[in-house]
Design a protein around this motif. Structure first.
Motif, PDB file in Angstrom:
ATOM      1  N   GLY A   1      10.229  81.781  59.235  1.00 36.44           N
ATOM      2  CA  GLY A   1       9.286  82.719  58.636  1.00 36.44           C
ATOM      3  C   GLY A   1       9.464  83.163  57.487  1.00 36.44           C
ATOM      4  N   ALA A   2      10.704  82.955  57.027  1.00 35.87           N
ATOM      5  CA  ALA A   2      11.136  83.643  55.467  1.00 35.87           C
ATOM      6  C   ALA A   2      12.066  82.739  54.861  1.00 35.87           C
ATOM      7  CB  ALA A   2      11.983  84.837  55.768  1.00 35.87           C
ATOM      8  N   MET A   3      12.030  82.498  53.271  1.00 33.34           N
ATOM      9  CA  MET A   3      12.571  81.757  52.675  1.00 33.34           C
ATOM     10  C   MET A   3      14.083  82.150  52.387  1.00 33.34           C
ATOM     11  SD  MET A   3      10.353  79.351  51.288  1.00 33.34           S
ATOM     12  CE  MET A   3      11.079  79.019  49.686  1.00 33.34           C
ATOM     13  N   MET A   4      14.482  83.254  52.862  1.00 34.49           N
ATOM     14  CA  MET A   4      15.755  83.652  52.698  1.00 34.49           C
ATOM     15  C   MET A   4      15.887  85.046  53.577  1.00 34.49           C
ATOM     16  SD  MET A   4      16.079  85.660  48.911  1.00 34.49           S
ATOM     17  CE  MET A   4      15.097  87.167  48.558  1.00 34.49           C
ATOM     18  N   PRO A   5      17.166  85.172  54.248  1.00 37.88           N
ATOM     19  CA  PRO A   5      17.241  86.284  54.919  1.00 37.88           C
ATOM     20  C   PRO A   5      16.848  87.742  54.542  1.00 37.88           C
ATOM     21  CG  PRO A   5      19.396  85.011  54.764  1.00 37.88           C
ATOM     22  CD  PRO A   5      18.386  84.529  53.791  1.00 37.88           C
ATOM     23  N   ALA A   6      16.747  88.786  55.392  1.00 41.87           N
ATOM     24  CA  ALA A   6      16.077  89.906  54.924  1.00 41.87           C
ATOM     25  C   ALA A   6      17.241  90.435  54.037  1.00 41.87           C
ATOM     26  CB  ALA A   6      15.968  90.662  56.018  1.00 41.87           C
ATOM     27  N   ASP A   7      18.403  90.308  54.197  1.00 38.83           N
ATOM     28  CA  ASP A   7      19.500  90.889  53.435  1.00 38.83           C
ATOM     29  C   ASP A   7      20.032  89.896  52.322  1.00 38.83           C
ATOM     30  OD1 ASP A   7      20.778  89.062  55.012  1.00 38.83           O
ATOM     31  OD2 ASP A   7      22.568  90.208  55.494  1.00 38.83           O
ATOM     32  N   GLY A   8      19.361  88.908  51.904  1.00 32.71           N
ATOM     33  CA  GLY A   8      19.674  87.857  51.094  1.00 32.71           C
ATOM     34  C   GLY A   8      19.996  88.463  49.673  1.00 32.71           C
ATOM     35  N   ILE A   9      19.207  89.334  49.266  1.00 31.36           N
ATOM     36  CA  ILE A   9      19.606  90.087  47.834  1.00 31.36           C
ATOM     37  C   ILE A   9      21.094  90.621  48.040  1.00 31.36           C
ATOM     38  CG2 ILE A   9      18.900  91.536  46.161  1.00 31.36           C
ATOM     39  CD1 ILE A   9      17.064  89.231  46.188  1.00 31.36           C
ATOM     40  N   ASP A  10      21.258  91.289  49.157  1.00 33.15           N
ATOM     41  CA  ASP A  10      22.567  91.832  49.243  1.00 33.15           C
ATOM     42  C   ASP A  10      23.762  90.932  49.228  1.00 33.15           C
ATOM     43  OD1 ASP A  10      21.619  94.389  49.148  1.00 33.15           O
ATOM     44  OD2 ASP A  10      21.447  94.521  51.439  1.00 33.15           O
ATOM     45  N   GLN A  11      23.385  89.736  49.987  1.00 38.16           N
ATOM     46  CA  GLN A  11      24.392  88.830  50.132  1.00 38.16           C
ATOM     47  C   GLN A  11      24.701  88.049  48.740  1.00 38.16           C
ATOM     48  OE1 GLN A  11      24.021  85.450  52.817  1.00 38.16           O
ATOM     49  NE2 GLN A  11      22.640  86.836  54.095  1.00 38.16           N
TER      50      GLN A  11
ATOM     51  N   ARG B   1      14.871  87.368  40.827  1.00 38.66           N
ATOM     52  CA  ARG B   1      14.544  87.736  39.296  1.00 38.66           C
ATOM     53  C   ARG B   1      14.513  89.438  39.138  1.00 38.66           C
ATOM     54  NH1 ARG B   1      10.398  83.059  37.334  1.00 38.66           N
ATOM     55  NH2 ARG B   1      11.912  81.489  36.665  1.00 38.66           N
ATOM     56  N   ARG B   2      13.307  89.851  39.936  1.00 44.05           N
ATOM     57  CA  ARG B   2      13.298  91.061  39.873  1.00 44.05           C
ATOM     58  C   ARG B   2      14.223  92.072  40.486  1.00 44.05           C
ATOM     59  NH1 ARG B   2       6.761  91.405  39.347  1.00 44.05           N
ATOM     60  NH2 ARG B   2       6.660  89.642  38.073  1.00 44.05           N
ATOM     61  N   SER B   3      14.902  91.880  41.608  1.00 45.11           N
ATOM     62  CA  SER B   3      15.820  92.466  42.294  1.00 45.11           C
ATOM     63  C   SER B   3      17.021  92.858  41.384  1.00 45.11           C
ATOM     64  CB  SER B   3      16.280  92.093  43.595  1.00 45.11           C
ATOM     65  OG  SER B   3      15.302  92.224  44.670  1.00 45.11           O
ATOM     66  N   PHE B   4      17.477  91.809  40.677  1.00 42.17           N
ATOM     67  CA  PHE B   4      18.768  91.767  39.627  1.00 42.17           C
ATOM     68  C   PHE B   4      18.194  92.161  38.221  1.00 42.17           C
ATOM     69  CE2 PHE B   4      20.640  88.922  43.165  1.00 42.17           C
ATOM     70  CZ  PHE B   4      21.127  90.071  43.779  1.00 42.17           C
ATOM     71  N   MET B   5      17.047  92.338  37.945  1.00 38.25           N
ATOM     72  CA  MET B   5      16.552  92.664  36.682  1.00 38.25           C
ATOM     73  C   MET B   5      16.685  91.523  35.641  1.00 38.25           C
ATOM     74  SD  MET B   5      14.530  95.143  36.706  1.00 38.25           S
ATOM     75  CE  MET B   5      14.426  95.416  35.105  1.00 38.25           C
ATOM     76  N   GLN B   6      16.663  90.258  36.074  1.00 35.01           N
ATOM     77  CA  GLN B   6      16.742  89.384  34.934  1.00 35.01           C
ATOM     78  C   GLN B   6      15.806  89.440  34.124  1.00 35.01           C
ATOM     79  OE1 GLN B   6      17.381  86.311  38.033  1.00 35.01           O
ATOM     80  NE2 GLN B   6      19.425  86.879  38.582  1.00 35.01           N
ATOM     81  N   TYR B   7      15.708  90.236  33.436  1.00 34.32           N
ATOM     82  CA  TYR B   7      14.244  90.312  32.450  1.00 34.32           C
ATOM     83  C   TYR B   7      14.150  89.333  31.389  1.00 34.32           C
ATOM     84  CZ  TYR B   7      17.292  93.292  29.438  1.00 34.32           C
ATOM     85  OH  TYR B   7      18.244  93.797  28.658  1.00 34.32           O
ATOM     86  N   VAL B   8      15.228  88.409  30.871  1.00 36.26           N
ATOM     87  CA  VAL B   8      15.229  87.543  29.982  1.00 36.26           C
ATOM     88  C   VAL B   8      15.147  85.991  30.815  1.00 36.26           C
ATOM     89  CG1 VAL B   8      16.263  86.142  27.988  1.00 36.26           C
ATOM     90  CG2 VAL B   8      15.977  88.866  27.825  1.00 36.26           C
ATOM     91  N   ASN B   9      14.162  85.393  30.539  1.00 34.72           N
ATOM     92  CA  ASN B   9      14.197  84.037  30.960  1.00 34.72           C
ATOM     93  C   ASN B   9      14.515  83.134  29.770  1.00 34.72           C
ATOM     94  OD1 ASN B   9      12.666  81.238  31.678  1.00 34.72           O
ATOM     95  ND2 ASN B   9      13.465  82.279  33.514  1.00 34.72           N
ATOM     96  N   LEU B  10      15.729  82.578  29.728  1.00 30.61           N
ATOM     97  CA  LEU B  10      15.827  81.981  28.230  1.00 30.61           C
ATOM     98  C   LEU B  10      15.763  80.287  28.536  1.00 30.61           C
ATOM     99  CD1 LEU B  10      17.294  82.414  25.315  1.00 30.61           C
ATOM    100  CD2 LEU B  10      19.496  81.834  26.546  1.00 30.61           C
TER     101      LEU B  10
END
Length: 354
Positions: free
Chosen positions: A54-64, A95-104
């Motif tokens: 029921g989830a594309m990645m784990p709840a702590d995926g960003i932390d991993q 993208r948003r959690s890591f502030m990847q604000y430029v898509n090159l």
């Protein structure tokens, strides 16, 4: 002492599971040649995980992912799961959690690839897309679902900080290239957000002192990409406009299968993510015919970002040489399999290093 980079590999869905391993083989080979190492942390995140848990990645995926040097993503999306579920469950949160604000998104006609339109032979452009706000906003909602009165409200978000930082990145890039910058707009029809975009871009770019800024309406710019692709160098665009323009440019240059993308956190406070522009292509997934060039080129962008510029150049030269020698996958009117093309790139990497 050997430099070791830790990179999270997320093959994801569809052809991502084929092109990511192909690109990793090439990256490992060029790392061996240049004398550094990449430790890959493979994440089995994606649609299969969603169907099971029921989830594309784990709840702590960003932390991993947070302590890695980069993220190498394949593709996201699978028939039977709405696209907004897969994208907002994996790609966009990263993208948003890591502030990847430029898509090159660089695009040019590669050797051995047939131009789709006149003028594309000289195409060498970069789209700098704002990547964390704009039209792709979480603000909004739906009401009266299933009734004649059903409605949806979607709010675009343009902040001074968000527009100015992506415009500054684009202006700095333009200074290193031709000195010309095109800003994609629609200020004649979008009453508030686009005039604001224009004002902030002009204010920001004016500080460079040397960049020639041209503001072009998105519909006219889309036509120009097709009719005069060689007149394009650097484009700065909002999230939606940049997404569409970069796909159009990739098609003009021969195939969306060769186009790379870098989701950058320019201050390097968080890991950046690298992926091809193409999707999961379920119609050809599992057939072994997917074009790995977009993933390989994304890998070269990652190596460049990590400071391994010579390795990045070697990889680009190798896959360009394979294309120039007529080794192409079906999307480029060739007969090579994913494996055939990968082996050809590795062979050229080794030959050049002898």
């Amino acid at each position: 002492m050997t430099t070791v980079y830790t990179v999270d590999s997320i093959p994801g869905d569809g052809i991502g599971r084929e092109v990511v391993p192909a690109a990793i083989r090439c990256i490992d080979e060029v790392a061996r040649i240049e004398g550094f190492e990449v430790t890959w942390r493979e994440r089995d995140w994606g649609s299969d995980r969603y169907l099971a848990d029921g989830a594309m990645m784990p709840a702590d995926g960003i932390d991993q992912l947070a302590d890695g040097d980069g993220i190498f993503l394949g593709a996201v999306g699978q028939p039977g799961i709405p696209d907004h579920v897969t994208l907002w469950g994996l790609l966009i949160p990263i993208r948003r959690s890591f502030m990847q604000y430029v898509n090159l998104r660089p695009v040019r006609l590669l050797p051995g690839v047939e131009a789709r339109v006149s003028g594309a032979e000289k195409l060498d452009a970069v789209v700098v897309r704002e990547n964390v706000e704009g039209e792709y906003s979480e603000i909004g909602g739906r009401a009266y679902d299933g009734r004649p009165e059903g409605m949806a409200i979607q709010q675009s978000v343009f902040t001074h900080a968000g527009v100015s930082r992506v415009a500054e990145f684009a202006a700095d890039l333009a200074v290193r290239r031709s000195g010309r910058l095109i800003s994609a707009t629609k200020s004649n029809g979008i009453l508030h957000a686009m005039p604001f975009w224009d004002e902030v871009v002009e204010e920001t770019v004016s500080r460079s002192g040397t960049v020639e800024l041209e503001s072009v309406l998105i519909d006219a710019l889309a036509a120009r990409v097709v009719l005069r692709p060689d007149s394009i160098d650097v484009i700065v665009a909002s999230n939606l406009f940049g997404d569409i323009l970069s796909d159009l440019l990739a098609a003009v240059a021969g195939s969306i299968g060769v186009a790379p993308s870098a989701n950058l956190n320019p201050p390097r406070e968080h890991p950046s993510m690298f992926e091809p522009v193409h999707g999961s292509a379920p119609d050809i997934a599992g057939k072994g015919i997917a074009n790995p060039v977009g993933q390989m080129w994304a890998g070269a962008l990652m190596l460049e970002h990590l400071g391994e510029e010579q390795a990045a150049k070697r990889l680009v030269i190798a896959f360009e040489a394979a294309l120039a020698d007529g080794i192409r996958t079906a999307d480029l009117a060739g007969t090579a399999s994913t494996l055939d093309f990968t082996e050809a790139v590795i062979e050229r990497l080794r030959s050049a290093a002898r």
